[in-house]
Enzyme design. Structure first.
Site, PDB file in Angstrom:
ATOM      1  N   PRO A  54      -5.292  -3.532   7.345  1.00  0.00           N
ATOM      2  CA  PRO A  54      -5.864  -2.427   6.526  1.00  0.00           C
ATOM      3  C   PRO A  54      -5.261  -1.352   6.227  1.00  0.00           C
ATOM      4  O   PRO A  54      -5.266  -0.660   5.192  1.00  0.00           O
ATOM      5  CB  PRO A  54      -7.155  -2.044   7.457  1.00  0.00           C
ATOM      6  N   TYR A  55      -4.338  -1.019   7.168  1.00  0.00           N
ATOM      7  CA  TYR A  55      -3.369   0.448   7.173  1.00  0.00           C
ATOM      8  C   TYR A  55      -2.328  -0.024   6.068  1.00  0.00           C
ATOM      9  O   TYR A  55      -2.129   0.789   5.156  1.00  0.00           O
ATOM     10  CB  TYR A  55      -2.529   0.455   8.425  1.00  0.00           C
ATOM     11  N   TYR A  56      -1.906  -1.150   5.821  1.00  0.00           N
ATOM     12  CA  TYR A  56      -1.009  -1.525   4.851  1.00  0.00           C
ATOM     13  C   TYR A  56      -1.484  -1.578   3.422  1.00  0.00           C
ATOM     14  O   TYR A  56      -1.130  -1.039   2.430  1.00  0.00           O
ATOM     15  CB  TYR A  56      -0.347  -2.995   5.275  1.00  0.00           C
TER      16      TYR A  56
END
Length: 214
Positions: free
Chosen positions: A128-130
């Protein structure tokens, strides 16, 4: 250059603020989320503004006003869920781009993540961060801003060496936060870094030499 640092209380952000505060070339305004953080900065003679990336674009414009450049070094942090990642690392970042465009601020430096532009290389534990970084960077690239996107590898809390590797694509590696901050501050005034993006890890070239090669 009057530089607004968004995410000024983060670990990289604190390094950036300190470098800009000590700079003879730039002045700094630190954007933080809490009044007590602003008070600590004020005690050190550093201008600050309290605002949130979950605020409206108009509220972010108010915080950004009088700035010549923006550094985005904010993040939702590892202890939050994917919802905050979406609201801060993606939507919050995009709102700051919209605010900069509305104010006519051109220079914008983004702290991203190693290989965020390349889905096949994303860290499986941080998808999700990427994804948030990927699409925030995409939005920045499509904007009218004079951007530089800096994509560092694993961030280390050790003293910087001043020796880095910079390229469009690099294999996994790490880099001290201090060196990341130095690269971000350095590119502010380097015209050939405008509308460019690159990965960053520790290496064997001085920061000045490495930046000159992009």
């Amino acid at each position: 250059m009057n530089v607004l640092v968004i995410g000024a209380n983060g670990q990289v952000g604190q390094n950036i603020v300190n470098l800009l505060h000590d700079s003879e070339q730039h002045s700094v305004k630190a954007m933080v989320r809490k009044e007590e953080q602003a008070a600590e900065l004020s005690n050190r003679g550093i201008e600050s503004v309290v605002a949130s990336l979950e605020d409206t674009v108009e509220e972010i414009i108010s915080a950004m006003n009088s700035s010549d450049a923006v550094i985005f070094a904010a993040g939702s942090g590892g202890s939050t869920g994917s919802d905050k990642t979406l609201l801060v690392d993606l939507d919050g970042a995009v709102k700051t781009m919209e605010a900069a465009e509305k104010l006519g601020i051109k220079r914008y430096v983004m702290l991203s993540a190693l290989q965020a532009h390349n889905r096949e290389k994303w860290n499986e534990a941080l998808l999700p961060y990427y994804a948030a970084k990927h699409y925030a960077d995409k939005n920045l690239e499509a904007s009218s801003l004079d951007y530089t996107i800096v994509r560092p590898g694993g961030l280390l809390n050790e003293a910087g060496t001043g020796q880095v590797a910079i390229a469009e694509n690099l294999e996994r590696g790490s880099v001290p936060r201090e060196d990341v901050a130095k690269v971000i501050v350095a590119v502010l005034s380097i015209d050939h870094s405008i509308r460019r993006s690159f990965d960053l890890i520790s290496g064997d070239k001085s920061i000045e030499t490495a930046i000159s090669s992009i």
